[in-house]
Design a protein around this motif. Structure first.
Motif, PDB file in Angstrom:
ATOM      1  N   ASP B 138       0.825  -1.208   0.000  1.00  0.00           N
ATOM      2  CA  ASP B 138       0.000   0.000   0.000  1.00  0.00           C
ATOM      3  C   ASP B 138       0.866   1.266   0.000  1.00  0.00           C
ATOM      4  OD1 ASP B 138      -2.523  -1.222  -0.096  1.00  0.00           O
ATOM      5  OD2 ASP B 138      -2.387  -1.717   2.032  1.00  0.00           O
ATOM      6  N   TYR B 142       0.746   3.991  -2.889  1.00  0.00           N
ATOM      7  CA  TYR B 142       0.556   5.382  -2.475  1.00  0.00           C
ATOM      8  C   TYR B 142       1.664   6.273  -3.032  1.00  0.00           C
ATOM      9  CZ  TYR B 142       0.910   9.295   0.924  1.00  0.00           C
ATOM     10  OH  TYR B 142       1.033  10.507   1.519  1.00  0.00           O
ATOM     11  N   ILE B 153      -7.516   7.210  -2.232  1.00  0.00           N
ATOM     12  CA  ILE B 153      -7.638   5.959  -1.469  1.00  0.00           C
ATOM     13  C   ILE B 153      -9.096   5.764  -1.093  1.00  0.00           C
ATOM     14  CG2 ILE B 153      -7.093   4.839   0.736  1.00  0.00           C
ATOM     15  CD1 ILE B 153      -4.348   6.121   0.647  1.00  0.00           C
ATOM     16  N   PHE B 174      -0.972   7.737   5.490  1.00  0.00           N
ATOM     17  CA  PHE B 174      -0.970   8.284   4.130  1.00  0.00           C
ATOM     18  C   PHE B 174      -1.500   9.720   4.137  1.00  0.00           C
ATOM     19  CE2 PHE B 174      -1.771   3.600   3.586  1.00  0.00           C
ATOM     20  CZ  PHE B 174      -0.485   3.289   3.161  1.00  0.00           C
ATOM     21  N   ALA B 177      -2.854  11.814   0.831  1.00  0.00           N
ATOM     22  CA  ALA B 177      -3.867  11.316  -0.104  1.00  0.00           C
ATOM     23  C   ALA B 177      -5.279  11.760   0.280  1.00  0.00           C
ATOM     24  CB  ALA B 177      -3.815   9.796  -0.146  1.00  0.00           C
TER      25      ALA B 177
END
Ligand SMILES: Nc1nc2c(ncn2[C@@H]2O[C@H](COP(=O)(O)OP(=O)(O)O)[C@@H](O)[C@H]2O)c(=O)[nH]1
Ligand SMILES: [Mg+2]
Lengths: 314, 201
Positions: B138, B142, B153, B174, B177
């Motif tokens: 992931d 990302y 996401i 993250f 995002a």
């Protein structure tokens, strides 16, 4: 391990040489090298799309490798130029050897697109000609005709099918004149023309042997082998799938049999064009067969049955 | 026509999302085009329910090739078509099965051409180890997606216990995002996804 193009990375994933996580790292590294303006990204994306098209031609693994090699070579020469390193001259005239219907024109067309995207050719279009388009009937006519075709091809590729026919008829034949004009154009328009001479393997080799001066001008030779049975079947399936038809298993078996039969009287068995003709005819036959029915199911509309190939047998 | 792709770990809910999203924006049936690594193309017609029965599964790697559907979205007075492509799940490791490795290569290849990437993350998957590991697939997706700017996401399975806590963790891992919490199963959060799609088709 470092890779030249994204396709190499994808292939390494397929072959189980690297994990998807490593693939991402390599892809990012690759992008960092070219991570200046977004224009470059678009260009690379377009090149990848074209190479994707190439990759999905059936068979032709050697050809694919070579095209990629050419692409890598040009890219690296360019990066060397940026670093003010010596670069190799870029001579990209080619000889394509193989039977009709083995993908020569298709590959030439894709090459044109790739070369346009990487800036080797301005337009990257393909002008496909044969003897009759180049050779005239009286003195002077040939030079004029050949020049006309060349003019159309500048910025792209001039693809001469059955090129050896230019050498047919010996010294007095006008074909010779055409060759001279072509050779001159290759020099005078070095940066805006790529010439591809194509034709049957044996004839091409003879042709080059008897014209040694030509051979040295065409450094890239690509062999287009005939398709094997599996590949031909695969081509048939792809043609059908694109049109939303399917071949039943029996139809597939019959198709192979037909292709084998034809191979005994025609010298090239591995012909994608024959397959295309058979499929197109079968689709029309299926339509005729279904018109006679009252209720037609979705499944029947899709399926090509063995009887639909009956007419094809000549 | 723009191509939006759905990527993520196996079993994160990509297929479920694709189908329920199709249903959410008004499709009763879908024509799914399957494209295998060697470009064999087959097309099948399903009702959404049939498709879910056949294409979603608890087993890993049910989806082994690219599965595209063409959908319509209404933007004011115009209707725009776009392609939504479900993909083979990708994990950190080299998979022993060739078919799946090929599927994964296809996913990577498509990610480079797609116009928008939906990255699905299963909220029930967020564990202590996950949070501590900066090298999960992931993270890779990302890092790859975030520089492209056409990336979001989808934090899936918001319906499961502890999902809300994990959502907070996810946005810490993250930070750059856009994260949209959804339940692909219960069709929650799809309105926000639709807004996102509308901006990108
Ligand atoms: N609880 C819950 N389960 C889900 C959700 N989305 C998918 N699943 C389940 O997760 C499993 C994997 O789903 P699938 O769509 O096949 O995953 P894919 O491998 O990413 O395509 C299936 O058993 C689904 O029913 C969700 O939003 N909530
Ligand atoms: Mg799936």
């Amino acid at each position: 391990m470092s890779y030249v193009c994204p396709q190499d990375i994808f292939l390494a994933v397929e072959n189980g040489e690297i994990s998807p996580a490593q693939a991402f790292k390599s892809l990012r590294e690759m992008d960092n090298i070219t991570a200046y303006p977004t224009k470059v990204d678009n260009r690379q994306k377009r090149i990848e799309e074209i190479l994707y098209e190439l990759d999905h031609l059936i068979g032709l693994s050697e050809v694919k490798r070579l095209v990629r090699e050419i692409y890598a070579f040009i890219e690296i020469q360019r990066r060397r130029a940026q670093e003010k390193l010596n670069i190799e001259p870029l001579v990209l005239h080619m000889i394509f050897k193989g039977n009709p219907g083995t993908g020569k024109t298709t590959v030439a067309r894709i090459l044109g697109k790739v070369l346009r995207e990487i800036g080797v050719l301005q337009r990257g279009h393909l002008i496909e000609v044969e003897r009759a388009d180049l050779v005239g009937e009286y003195i002077g006519h040939t030079a004029q005709k050949t020049r006309e075709q060349l003019k159309k091809a500048y910025g792209g590729i001039l693809f001469i099918d059955e090129a050896y026919s230019l050498a047919r008829g010996g010294e007095k034949d006008f074909g010779k004149e055409s060759i001279d004009v072509l050779v001159k154009a290759m020099e005078d328009h070095k940066d805006e023309l790529i010439l591809i001479l194509a034709g049957y393997q044996k004839e091409m080799e003879n042709f080059l042997q008897t014209n040694p001066g030509l051979r040295s001008r065409f450094p890239i030779h690509i062999d287009f082998p005939d398709y094997n049975q599996q590949e031909l079947l695969h081509i048939a399936e792809q043609l059908c799938a694109k049109r939303q038809y399917t071949l039943s298993l029996e139809t597939q078996a019959l198709l192979l049999k037909l292709l084998l039969q034809q191979s005994s009287n025609i010298e090239n068995f591995g012909n994608a064009r024959t397959v295309r003709n058979i499929i197109e005819k079968a689709i029309r036959q299926q339509a005729v067969r279904l018109m006679a029915k009252n209720n037609i199911t979705r499944q029947e509309l899709i399926l090509i049955e063995p009887v639909d190939l009956k007419e094809v047998k000549e | 026509m723009r191509e939006l792709t759905v990527v993520g770990r196996p079993n994160s809910g990509k297929t479920m999302f694709t189908l329920n999203f199709a249903s959410y924006i008004g499709s009763k049936t879908v024509d799914v085009t399957f494209r295998t690594y060697d470009d064999l193309i087959t097309c099948r017609h399903f009702s959404i329910e049939e498709a879910k029965r056949e294409l979603c599964s608890n087993a890993m790697h049910k989806t082994k090739s690219l599965q595209s559907i063409v959908l319509k979205i209404v933007l004011g007075k115009t209707v725009v078509n776009f392609k939504l492509t479900d993909t083979c799940g990708i994990g950190e490791k080299i998979h022993q099965e060739e078919k799946i490795r090929r599927g994964m290569a296809q996913t990577l290849s498509l990610m480079r051409c797609a116009d928008f990437i939906f990255h699905i993350i299963d909220l029930s998957y967020i564990s202590k180890e996950y949070t501590a590991n900066p090298n999960t697939i992931d993270h890779e997706i990302y890092n790859y997606g975030i520089v492209r700017n056409s990336y979001a996401i989808l934090a899936n399975k918001i319906d499961v216990p502890f999902a809300k806590d994990n959502l907070t963790k996810l946005s810490n891992i993250f930070p750059k995002a856009t994260i949209i919490p959804i339940s692909a199963l219960l069709s929650q959060g799809l309105k926000e996804v639709k807004t996102c799609v509308a901006r990108n088709v």
